[in-house]
Motif scaffolding. Structure first.
Motif, PDB file in Angstrom:
ATOM      1  N   LEU A  36      21.578  12.715  37.023  1.00 32.11           N
ATOM      2  CA  LEU A  36      22.119  11.311  36.868  1.00 32.11           C
ATOM      3  C   LEU A  36      21.776  11.065  34.948  1.00 32.11           C
ATOM      4  O   LEU A  36      22.574  10.343  34.635  1.00 32.11           O
ATOM      5  N   MET A  37      20.455  11.481  34.809  1.00 25.68           N
ATOM      6  CA  MET A  37      20.326  11.020  33.339  1.00 25.68           C
ATOM      7  C   MET A  37      21.312  11.826  32.436  1.00 25.68           C
ATOM      8  O   MET A  37      21.729  11.184  31.471  1.00 25.68           O
ATOM      9  N   MET A  38      21.689  12.973  32.752  1.00 20.86           N
ATOM     10  CA  MET A  38      22.691  13.859  31.970  1.00 20.86           C
ATOM     11  C   MET A  38      24.092  13.035  31.730  1.00 20.86           C
ATOM     12  O   MET A  38      24.442  12.962  30.839  1.00 20.86           O
ATOM     13  N   HIS A  39      24.473  12.603  33.062  1.00 23.43           N
ATOM     14  CA  HIS A  39      25.767  12.069  33.131  1.00 23.43           C
ATOM     15  C   HIS A  39      25.942  10.749  32.457  1.00 23.43           C
ATOM     16  O   HIS A  39      26.815  10.269  32.282  1.00 23.43           O
ATOM     17  N   GLN A  40      24.407  10.174  32.479  1.00 25.09           N
ATOM     18  CA  GLN A  40      24.776   8.809  31.981  1.00 25.09           C
ATOM     19  C   GLN A  40      24.179   8.688  30.213  1.00 25.09           C
ATOM     20  O   GLN A  40      24.075   7.644  29.500  1.00 25.09           O
ATOM     21  N   GLY A  41      24.153  10.236  29.629  1.00 22.46           N
ATOM     22  CA  GLY A  41      24.055  10.343  28.317  1.00 22.46           C
ATOM     23  C   GLY A  41      22.567   9.948  27.997  1.00 22.46           C
ATOM     24  O   GLY A  41      22.323   9.561  26.870  1.00 22.46           O
ATOM     25  N   ASN A 161      33.072  15.913  36.566  1.00 23.25           N
ATOM     26  CA  ASN A 161      32.066  14.729  35.753  1.00 23.25           C
ATOM     27  C   ASN A 161      31.387  15.139  34.658  1.00 23.25           C
ATOM     28  O   ASN A 161      31.203  14.447  33.507  1.00 23.25           O
ATOM     29  N   ARG A 162      30.902  16.497  34.806  1.00 23.06           N
ATOM     30  CA  ARG A 162      30.024  17.126  33.655  1.00 23.06           C
ATOM     31  C   ARG A 162      30.761  17.118  32.293  1.00 23.06           C
ATOM     32  O   ARG A 162      30.325  16.762  31.219  1.00 23.06           O
ATOM     33  N   VAL A 163      32.141  17.672  32.387  1.00 20.59           N
ATOM     34  CA  VAL A 163      32.758  18.121  31.360  1.00 20.59           C
ATOM     35  C   VAL A 163      33.187  16.606  30.400  1.00 20.59           C
ATOM     36  O   VAL A 163      32.722  16.431  29.218  1.00 20.59           O
ATOM     37  N   MET A 164      33.433  15.457  31.254  1.00 23.28           N
ATOM     38  CA  MET A 164      33.629  14.259  30.815  1.00 23.28           C
ATOM     39  C   MET A 164      32.408  13.714  30.101  1.00 23.28           C
ATOM     40  O   MET A 164      32.691  13.091  28.901  1.00 23.28           O
ATOM     41  N   ALA A 165      31.317  13.925  30.851  1.00 21.74           N
ATOM     42  CA  ALA A 165      30.097  13.061  30.427  1.00 21.74           C
ATOM     43  C   ALA A 165      29.768  13.918  29.126  1.00 21.74           C
ATOM     44  O   ALA A 165      29.280  13.199  28.198  1.00 21.74           O
ATOM     45  N   LEU A 166      29.650  15.084  29.095  1.00 27.11           N
ATOM     46  CA  LEU A 166      29.258  16.003  27.839  1.00 27.11           C
ATOM     47  C   LEU A 166      30.056  15.578  26.576  1.00 27.11           C
ATOM     48  O   LEU A 166      29.687  15.523  25.510  1.00 27.11           O
ATOM     49  N   ARG A 168      31.941  12.779  26.183  1.00 29.94           N
ATOM     50  CA  ARG A 168      31.879  11.695  25.722  1.00 29.94           C
ATOM     51  C   ARG A 168      30.535  11.404  25.095  1.00 29.94           C
ATOM     52  O   ARG A 168      30.452  10.249  24.106  1.00 29.94           O
ATOM     53  N   LEU A 169      29.578  11.558  25.668  1.00 32.79           N
ATOM     54  CA  LEU A 169      28.179  10.966  25.520  1.00 32.79           C
ATOM     55  C   LEU A 169      27.096  11.915  24.536  1.00 32.79           C
ATOM     56  O   LEU A 169      25.980  11.481  24.099  1.00 32.79           O
ATOM     57  N   TYR A 170      27.755  13.230  24.342  1.00 34.36           N
ATOM     58  CA  TYR A 170      26.705  13.991  23.486  1.00 34.36           C
ATOM     59  C   TYR A 170      27.588  14.429  22.414  1.00 34.36           C
ATOM     60  O   TYR A 170      28.157  15.754  22.490  1.00 34.36           O
ATOM     61  N   PRO A 171      27.936  13.686  21.592  1.00 30.61           N
ATOM     62  CA  PRO A 171      29.030  13.915  20.470  1.00 30.61           C
ATOM     63  C   PRO A 171      28.448  15.131  19.675  1.00 30.61           C
ATOM     64  O   PRO A 171      29.297  15.785  18.887  1.00 30.61           O
ATOM     65  N   TRP A 172      27.020  15.362  19.675  1.00 31.10           N
ATOM     66  CA  TRP A 172      26.745  16.551  18.675  1.00 31.10           C
ATOM     67  C   TRP A 172      26.888  17.798  19.306  1.00 31.10           C
ATOM     68  O   TRP A 172      26.746  18.926  18.674  1.00 31.10           O
ATOM     69  N   LEU A 173      27.584  18.020  20.581  1.00 34.20           N
ATOM     70  CA  LEU A 173      27.726  19.176  21.306  1.00 34.20           C
ATOM     71  C   LEU A 173      29.251  19.577  20.863  1.00 34.20           C
ATOM     72  O   LEU A 173      30.305  18.769  21.397  1.00 34.20           O
ATOM     73  N   ASP A 174      29.292  20.736  20.496  1.00 30.20           N
ATOM     74  CA  ASP A 174      30.579  21.329  20.106  1.00 30.20           C
ATOM     75  C   ASP A 174      31.429  21.497  21.270  1.00 30.20           C
ATOM     76  O   ASP A 174      31.161  22.186  22.264  1.00 30.20           O
ATOM     77  N   ARG A 175      32.636  20.951  21.381  1.00 27.43           N
ATOM     78  CA  ARG A 175      33.271  20.763  22.713  1.00 27.43           C
ATOM     79  C   ARG A 175      33.802  22.115  23.045  1.00 27.43           C
ATOM     80  O   ARG A 175      34.276  22.450  24.403  1.00 27.43           O
ATOM     81  N   GLY A 177      32.367  24.559  23.305  1.00 27.41           N
ATOM     82  CA  GLY A 177      31.336  25.259  24.394  1.00 27.41           C
ATOM     83  C   GLY A 177      31.239  25.032  25.823  1.00 27.41           C
ATOM     84  O   GLY A 177      30.522  25.531  26.556  1.00 27.41           O
ATOM     85  N   LEU A 178      32.308  24.017  26.172  1.00 33.89           N
ATOM     86  CA  LEU A 178      32.712  23.844  27.581  1.00 33.89           C
ATOM     87  C   LEU A 178      33.316  24.536  28.680  1.00 33.89           C
ATOM     88  O   LEU A 178      33.680  24.120  29.573  1.00 33.89           O
ATOM     89  N   ASP A 179      33.771  25.727  27.892  1.00 33.22           N
ATOM     90  CA  ASP A 179      34.639  26.454  28.684  1.00 33.22           C
ATOM     91  C   ASP A 179      34.270  26.938  30.011  1.00 33.22           C
ATOM     92  O   ASP A 179      35.102  27.066  30.999  1.00 33.22           O
ATOM     93  N   TYR A 180      32.823  27.047  29.996  1.00 34.00           N
ATOM     94  CA  TYR A 180      32.195  27.458  31.224  1.00 34.00           C
ATOM     95  C   TYR A 180      32.671  26.686  32.446  1.00 34.00           C
ATOM     96  O   TYR A 180      33.169  27.101  33.369  1.00 34.00           O
ATOM     97  N   PHE A 181      32.647  25.252  32.296  1.00 37.61           N
ATOM     98  CA  PHE A 181      32.730  24.454  33.328  1.00 37.61           C
ATOM     99  C   PHE A 181      34.335  24.154  33.440  1.00 37.61           C
ATOM    100  O   PHE A 181      34.704  24.230  34.813  1.00 37.61           O
ATOM    101  N   ARG A 182      35.136  24.350  32.660  1.00 38.67           N
ATOM    102  CA  ARG A 182      36.376  24.346  32.681  1.00 38.67           C
ATOM    103  C   ARG A 182      36.839  25.556  33.822  1.00 38.67           C
ATOM    104  O   ARG A 182      37.669  25.406  34.604  1.00 38.67           O
ATOM    105  N   GLY A 183      36.349  26.809  33.396  1.00 31.68           N
ATOM    106  CA  GLY A 183      36.612  27.845  34.296  1.00 31.68           C
ATOM    107  C   GLY A 183      36.181  27.533  35.504  1.00 31.68           C
ATOM    108  O   GLY A 183      36.739  28.030  36.616  1.00 31.68           O
ATOM    109  N   ARG A 184      34.934  27.132  35.798  1.00 35.44           N
ATOM    110  CA  ARG A 184      34.484  26.818  37.157  1.00 35.44           C
ATOM    111  C   ARG A 184      35.280  26.056  37.838  1.00 35.44           C
ATOM    112  O   ARG A 184      35.336  25.994  39.149  1.00 35.44           O
TER     113      ARG A 184
END
Lengths: 248, 248
Positions: A36-41, A161-166, A168-175, A177-184
């Motif tokens: 919940l903390m993760m998805h709330q930034g 939800n995670r892809v959206m949250a990461l 939107r809320l963690y702009p320092w994270l290079d997008r 890097g999110l391919d793992y979740f897209r694959g899943r």
């Protein structure tokens, strides 16, 4: 003379599936306070990094878990369907696997992928929880091992939800890097559909249905405890074990 | 041409023993905040009960752990020495074992021994930590399994302090329930002496000494993580896993 109690009749497939979904609704780790903390930034950079480091050990063990299941199976059709889980994570000719994608997530979060790969950042309690998953599939019958994989039924919504949250809320994270979740998002529903059909087909008594539900619940506890371990060390109370070389 | 680096010479027995004692000084669970609270009289009745319930699972698994070690041994002298650990916990003709004594501790603390024995009060994360000890002795060589038992070197002082603290600071606890710890004051030094001599004798290379130290460190992490799990659920942040029937 005592009369023997007749065994409870099996649940209908619909009712059995509903009971499995109820386990997920109650105990899947999407409701864990750390998620919940993760998805709330609300995670710090270091807390999100610690999650990537520790959850990597789960990713690292998934193909081993699936190889144990593969080795329990006697049906070529089952193995033909199940084997894609291993290549999904390990990769294959011309196709990057989930482990590599996770290491790209680590790099996108500012971590050294080789440091993550060394496993030295894995908390002892995180390791014990993940190893319990290996132990579960190794020591229980095939159908219960398959049932434990059915947390995949609950994963796609969490991944979306995670892809959206990461993003939107963690702009320092290079997008990138999110391919793992897209694959899943593609793999998990395919895998869950097969696993669910297998468990429903092979659990034809109430007792076997109950055992499958118990295996699924234990798997939820494994995922939950993994987050407990990260939360304990990096959020509240924030204590790390002594003589643990991942602290430095 | 690269020159090969000569292997490091083994530590002297004195230095090797000193390194093992240093692991205990740094990482034995006597320093865990939950134990400090216990020995300062700061645990609530329910928190002390929860420790008794969860630590019971460790007591419950000890004879299995020792049976696995027994089954690895090929030397009758070794087995003759090691077998007393199993009877110490399981009991024998006319002699009450540690498991029974622990259940008397549970009763002395106001718990139903049958409820404790059912294991339903064992937190999932506590179970995973203890099961990691079974996994360690099952999968590593005999000498490393023996090394992992050497936390007994550090136990007597903790046991002596515990008996005093529980008697003095928890007056609601029936003192007759403390026999388990009194027994361990005698058993642990005898067992540790044998185990230490065995490990020192059989670890004759630096590499095997380092592996023994790693096994001992992992064992410390197992004991530490067991307390982490109790602390997380019953002290801070005080969260229990969902769908866990020990919460009711």
């Amino acid at each position: 003379m005592s009369e023997s109690v007749p065994p409870a009749p099996p649940d209908s497939p619909e009712r059995f599936v509903a009971r499995m979904r109820a386990v997920g609704a109650a105990a899947y780790h999407d409701q864990h306070p750390f998620h919940l903390m993760m998805h709330q930034g609300r995670l710090t950079r270091r807390q999100l990094q610690a999650w990537i480091e520790n959850r990597f050990y789960y990713q690292w063990r998934i193909p081993k878990k699936d190889a144990i299941i593969l080795a329990k199976a006697n049906d070529p059709d089952f193995r033909r369907a199940w084997i894609s889980r291993i290549t999904d994570h390990d990769g294959a000719e011309g196709r990057e696997g989930g482990i590599r994608k996770w290491l790209r997530l680590a790099a996108a979060a500012g971590l050294d992928p080789n440091d993550v790969l060394s496993l030295r950042r894995v908390l002892p309690a995180a390791r014990f929880a993940v190893d319990a998953y290996i132990d579960l599939v190794a020591t229980r019958p095939l159908v219960e091992a398959v049932a434990s994989s059915l947390t995949e039924l609950f994963a796609p919504e969490l991944m979306a939800n995670r892809v959206m949250a990461l993003e939107r809320l963690y702009p320092w994270l290079d997008r990138a890097g999110l391919d793992y979740f897209r694959g899943r998002l593609v793999e998990a529903p395919r895998d869950a559909e097969f696993g669910l059909a297998y468990v429903v087909k092979h659990c034809t008594t109430r007792e076997s249905q109950d055992r499958a539900l118990a295996a699924l619940t234990t798997k939820c506890h494994i995922l939950w405890s993994l987050l407990d371990a990260i939360h304990f060390a990096y959020v509240t109370p924030g204590w790390m074990p002594p003589l643990w070389n991942g602290a430095s």
